[in-house]
Design an enzyme around this catalytic site. Sequence first.
Site, mmCIF file in Angstrom:
data_model
loop_
_atom_site.group_PDB
_atom_site.id
_atom_site.type_symbol
_atom_site.label_atom_id
_atom_site.label_comp_id
_atom_site.label_asym_id
_atom_site.label_seq_id
_atom_site.Cartn_x
_atom_site.Cartn_y
_atom_site.Cartn_z
ATOM 1 N N CYS A 76 0.839 -1.200 0.000
ATOM 2 C CA CYS A 76 0.000 0.000 0.000
ATOM 3 C C CYS A 76 0.880 1.260 0.000
ATOM 4 O O CYS A 76 1.518 1.561 -0.999
ATOM 5 C CB CYS A 76 -0.982 -0.047 1.160
ATOM 6 S SG CYS A 76 -2.383 1.084 0.978
ATOM 7 N N HIS A 79 -3.591 -5.400 0.698
ATOM 8 C CA HIS A 79 -3.019 -5.779 2.000
ATOM 9 C C HIS A 79 -3.008 -7.305 2.168
ATOM 10 O O HIS A 79 -3.862 -7.868 2.856
ATOM 11 C CB HIS A 79 -3.819 -5.137 3.137
ATOM 12 C CG HIS A 79 -3.496 -3.700 3.354
ATOM 13 N ND1 HIS A 79 -2.452 -3.285 4.162
ATOM 14 C CD2 HIS A 79 -4.062 -2.578 2.844
ATOM 15 C CE1 HIS A 79 -2.404 -1.961 4.153
ATOM 16 N NE2 HIS A 79 -3.357 -1.502 3.361
ATOM 17 N N GLU A 85 -1.176 -9.112 4.005
ATOM 18 C CA GLU A 85 -0.941 -9.534 5.396
ATOM 19 C C GLU A 85 -2.239 -9.712 6.163
ATOM 20 O O GLU A 85 -2.263 -10.387 7.205
ATOM 21 C CB GLU A 85 -0.025 -8.522 6.103
ATOM 22 C CG GLU A 85 -0.688 -7.266 6.633
ATOM 23 C CD GLU A 85 -1.074 -6.242 5.581
ATOM 24 O OE1 GLU A 85 -1.695 -5.228 5.931
ATOM 25 O OE2 GLU A 85 -0.731 -6.459 4.393
#
Length: 224
Positions: free
Chosen positions: A103, A196, A198
């Site tokens: 990001c 994202h 993660e």
Amino acid sequence: MHRPVIGITTDIEEQQVQLNLTYCGAVTAAGGIPVLIPAAGDPRDYADRIQGLMIPGGKDLDPAYYGEKALPEVNLVSRIRSDYEIALLGEMTGLCKPVMGICYGMQLINVFFNGSLYQDIGVQLRVAINHKKDYHTVVITENRFLRKGTFSVNSTHHQAIRHLGESLAVFAQSEDEIIEGFYKEDYAFLVGVQWHPERMPDDELSVALFHAFIKASGAFRQVS
């Protein structure tokens, strides 16, 4: 089995070092050892001792880095953080060590390589997708790290890449042609993604991305 040490840069809020724990979890699950890097000390010391660098999400990069004045919609990240990350990124790329940006981290990498950003998609660009919330699909094209196809990702952002940085190649785009992923063509592993991964620990695409990063980082041994 060698487990590479992955340095993760951190945010700054009221003199506090901050990082969402999901970044550490994703690195650990893929076989790496996460180490948090504050914006303090000599970046060369970290670059010498870590095998890979992750630049996580955050607020907005100061448009002064790419020669513009900030629009009212911009929420600036600390210049202490971004200055330090740019210095550390320079050290890591000088050593040809793996780097992944997520990001804001992707956007910083793009600017580091002389690219620029749309400061606010809603103000500066007509798009068909609301990029500021929820999931949307991205199309993954030919690349060295992930399989091709169409995937749903949790890409929530109000800024986007405008001019792509030097020697960077696009491998992921949204259906309205916003750049969602790039890699450096003449580099073993330097990847930026707008979404994202993660936050999606069980997602096939996310798992593959982190494993590719950790595998590339495993090629480097720690300096004693």
